[in-house]
Design an enzyme around this catalytic site. Structure first.
Site, mmCIF file in Angstrom:
data_model
loop_
_atom_site.group_PDB
_atom_site.id
_atom_site.type_symbol
_atom_site.label_atom_id
_atom_site.label_comp_id
_atom_site.label_asym_id
_atom_site.label_seq_id
_atom_site.Cartn_x
_atom_site.Cartn_y
_atom_site.Cartn_z
ATOM 1 N N TYR A 177 76.848 74.144 -89.206
ATOM 2 C CA TYR A 177 78.050 73.616 -89.871
ATOM 3 C C TYR A 177 77.993 73.971 -91.348
ATOM 4 C CZ TYR A 177 81.325 69.849 -91.377
ATOM 5 O OH TYR A 177 82.367 69.118 -91.901
ATOM 6 N N HIS A 193 81.241 58.714 -98.970
ATOM 7 C CA HIS A 193 81.991 59.887 -98.526
ATOM 8 C C HIS A 193 83.344 59.592 -97.888
ATOM 9 C CE1 HIS A 193 82.015 64.136 -98.263
ATOM 10 N NE2 HIS A 193 80.747 64.307 -97.989
ATOM 11 N N THR A 229 88.615 68.771 -95.143
ATOM 12 C CA THR A 229 87.695 69.904 -95.005
ATOM 13 C C THR A 229 87.975 70.615 -93.691
ATOM 14 O OG1 THR A 229 86.011 68.553 -93.902
ATOM 15 C CG2 THR A 229 85.824 68.803 -96.304
ATOM 16 N N SER A 280 80.559 73.267 -94.635
ATOM 17 C CA SER A 280 81.793 72.601 -95.044
ATOM 18 C C SER A 280 82.627 73.503 -95.944
ATOM 19 C CB SER A 280 81.449 71.308 -95.782
ATOM 20 O OG SER A 280 82.620 70.626 -96.149
#
EC number: 2.3.1.21
Length: 658
Positions: free
Chosen positions: A486, A372, A499, A488
């Site tokens: 959360y 990532h 993001t 994204s």
């Protein structure tokens, strides 16, 4: 409206359309080597993309307090509110001004790009489970093409076609078209290609087309995250022409591009993969791949031992390979087995540091597992969609194709590593930790069949907002509280955007959830519908703001990063337990829907959290949830299902069953 539609385009992973009709082919252009031949060069819009805005400090503070409201009691909220006021008029104002000045001096990038890379690369936790997600492909619609060798060959060829198309500047630019009848046409494309690149974005904007940032694409291939003490390094060698293949813990390489840069024939690739699949060597006693699942500092030290032990050139072959193809020796039983296999596997047959692993199981089930730090999935998702489309609609081989008559024992090189006793001990320790962590992870899945996007849109409700509301109701039912959540959201509409966070837990979802869960009999179906509508409206507002770079999370993150970088005493706002709590995301959520996507998943981002991958399809809603031992994923999903049933009952005017 624009932002919301943009978000649907890339964050939800809608299928990428076919390439534009090609220009007349120039001499030497071989269509079989490429996916498409775009009229507009791939990076045509990159120089003129708008810059990611830094929100006004007062807007960030207002949004932050709105997100804190449902999470804090009155006393805690008053304290946090006071800290925010002090921050806004004091040190926060100074930091904000410094950030704006710094941003003006770095117009080639975004204010978040550098700090975000640092956040990922300085993290010392293992990348597997803590950061790397997976997305799995739907099966090939033609069932006979799901044979492992056939699908591996076709997907490999399609992946290399994508690589060549990208590097030749022939890949369609990533653009969201609000009015495709005007902008997604040959006429417009032939016009815009002659507009200078420093003006091209504005030309697209005039016809309601929104080009997206493509800067992450060059890290897709030939790239690896290298472990280093304190801060890892992203390595790319775009000269390498070989593929890395893992099977049963063994490493193999062979060239997929020839010396002229042409793709090796599909029948040769098929022959080489068949040769690897027929290797009956027992699994290695000390599988090296376990090291990529280690703490990054430990792995950095062990990697240095590998290098000094005579393995530098061999490791270089792993690092520089175009990508890693993992061939598993077992079929997939169900969605839960699929998720465990593609998210972590047994640790022996993945190279977790590679930009991506293309995993293909014995029955042809395929997935992308990706690291990532280098990107946020924007490039991965485009690649994913294009590979699925090309490999299913224009496959390089058929199930009846015969492998080339070639000597694969010469073309395929098996990599061997010299392992000292210290390295063997390190591998054993890594395996022990990996096995223990994986054993503590549970994953479960539901598919809610009563309805999906079509029904919710008829009710004038945002499908995404209703899925998020279901998660809030479920957690309240299961644990009796509202917690940091959360979601994204990509900011790829801006140059080097990464993001932003949507905060789905709001005063509206809290009120609505409490009504449904604690006292549904007090309210009529109409009143519950009104509450749901308020949740939808507010969620749409948050989504629009986040996509336009107007959230609060990244701005506060950048201010905190700047304070630390400049040696300033950490402002009290960032030491507030409420700040720590809102960043301890117990519900971490992400959504994808595309004709190519089967299912996706990631692990919880905190030990007491849930990792929620979900998809709202036309007539059903899928939800894939991971949890460690302190949470019960199966029970949570039962609560999600109950929430969705109650919501659909209310929308149909029925009483809620208690």
């Amino acid at each position: 409206m624009v932002a919301r539609l943009l978000l649907r385009s890339w964050s939800r992973g809608l299928a990428v359309g076919p390439g534009a009709p090609c220009r007349p082919l120039s001499t030497g252009f071989e269509p079989s080597q490429y996916l498409q031949r775009s009229i507009v060069p791939t990076m045509h819009y990159q120089d003129s993309l708008p810059r990611l805005p830094i929100p006004k400090l007062e807007d960030t503070i207002r949004r932050y307090l709105s997100a804190q409201k449902p999470l804090l009691d009155d006393s805690q909220f008053r304290k946090t509110e006071q800290l925010c006021k002090s921050f806004e008029t004091g040190i926060g104002k100074e930091l904000h001004e410094q950030l704006v000045t710094q941003d003006k001096q770095n117009k080639h990038t975004s204010y978040i790009s550098g700090p975000w890379f640092d956040m990922y690369l300085t993290a010392r936790d293992p990348v597997v489970l803590n950061f790397n997600p997976f997305i799995s492909f739907n099966p090939d619609p033609k069932s006979e093409y799901n044979d492992q060798l056939t699908r591996a060959t076709n997907m490999t060829v399609s992946a290399i076609r994508f690589l060549k198309t990208l590097r030749a500047d022939l890949l369609e630019p990533e653009v969201f078209h609000l009015n495709p009848a005007k902008s997604d046409t040959d006429t417009f494309k032939r016009f815009i290609r002659f507009v200078p690149s420093f003006l091209s974005w504005y030309g697209a904007y005039l016809v309601n087309a929104y080009p997206l940032d493509m800067s992450q694409y060059y890290r897709l291939f030939n790239s690896t995250r290298l472990p280093r003490p304190h801060r890892d390094e992203l390595f790319t060698d775009d000269k390498a022409r070989h593929l890395l293949v893992l099977r049963k813990g063994h490493f193999y390489i062979f060239d997929v591009l020839d010396q002229d840069g042409n793709i090796v024939s599909a029948s040769e690739i098929q022959a080489h993969l068949k040769y690897i699949l027929s290797d009956n060597s027992p699994a290695p006693e000390f599988p090296l791949s376990y090291l990529t699942s280690e703490n990054r500092d430990i792995w950095a030290e062990l990697r240095q031992r590998l290098v000094s032990g005579g393995n530098e050139a061999t490791l270089g072959k792993v690092d520089s390979a175009v990508f890693c193809l993992c061939l598993d020796d077992f079929p997939i039983r169900d969605f839960v087995h699929l998720s465990h296999s593609m998210l972590h596997g047994d640790g022996t047959n993945r190279w977790f540091d590679k930009s991506f692993n293309l995993i293909i199981a014995k029955d042809g089930t395929a997935a992308i597992h990706f690291e990532h730090a280098w990107g946020d999935g924007v490039a991965v998702l485009r690649f994913f969609n294009e590979v699925f489309k090309d490999s299913t609609q224009a496959p390089a081989i058929t199930p009846q194709s015969q492998p080339a008559s070639t000597d694969s024992s010469v073309a395929v090189q098996k990599l061997n590593f010299k392992l000292s006793d210290a390295l063997k001990t390190g591998i054993s320790a890594a395996k022990e930790k990996f096995d223990a962590t994986v054993k503590s992870l549970t994953i479960d899945y539901i598919r809610f069949q009563r309805g999906g996007r079509e029904f919710l849109k008829k009710q004038k409700l945002s499908p995404d907002s209703m899925a998020q509301l279901a998660f809030q109701m479920a957690f309240l039912r299961q644990y009796g509280q509202t917690v940091a959540t959360y979601e994204s959201c990509s900011t790829a509409a801006f140059k080097h955007g990464r993001t932003e966070t949507i905060r789905p837990a709001s005063i509206f979802t809290k009120t609505c959830s409490e009504a449904f869960v604690r006292e549904p009999s007090k309210y009529s179906a109409g009143e519950l519908q009104q509450m749901m509508a308020k949740c939808s409206t507010y969620h749409n507002q948050l989504t629009r703001e986040a996509a336009m770079g107007q959230g609060f999370d990244r701005h506060l993150f950048a201010l905190r990063y700047l304070a630390a970088a400049r040696g300033i005493s950490m402002p009290e706002l960032f030491l507030d337990p409420a700040y720590r709590q809102i960043n301890h995301n117990i519900l971490s959520t992400s959504t994808l829907s595309s004709p190519a996507v089967n299912i996706g998943c990631f692990a919880p981002v905190v030990p007491d959290g849930f990792g929620i991958g979900y998809s709202v399809q036309d007539n059903w809603i899928g939800c894939n949830v991971s949890a460690y031992q302190s949470r019960n994923a199966r029970e949570f999903l039962q609560c999600v299902e109950k929430a969705l049933e109650d919501m659909f009952d209310a929308l149909e005017g029925k009483m809620i069953k208690t």
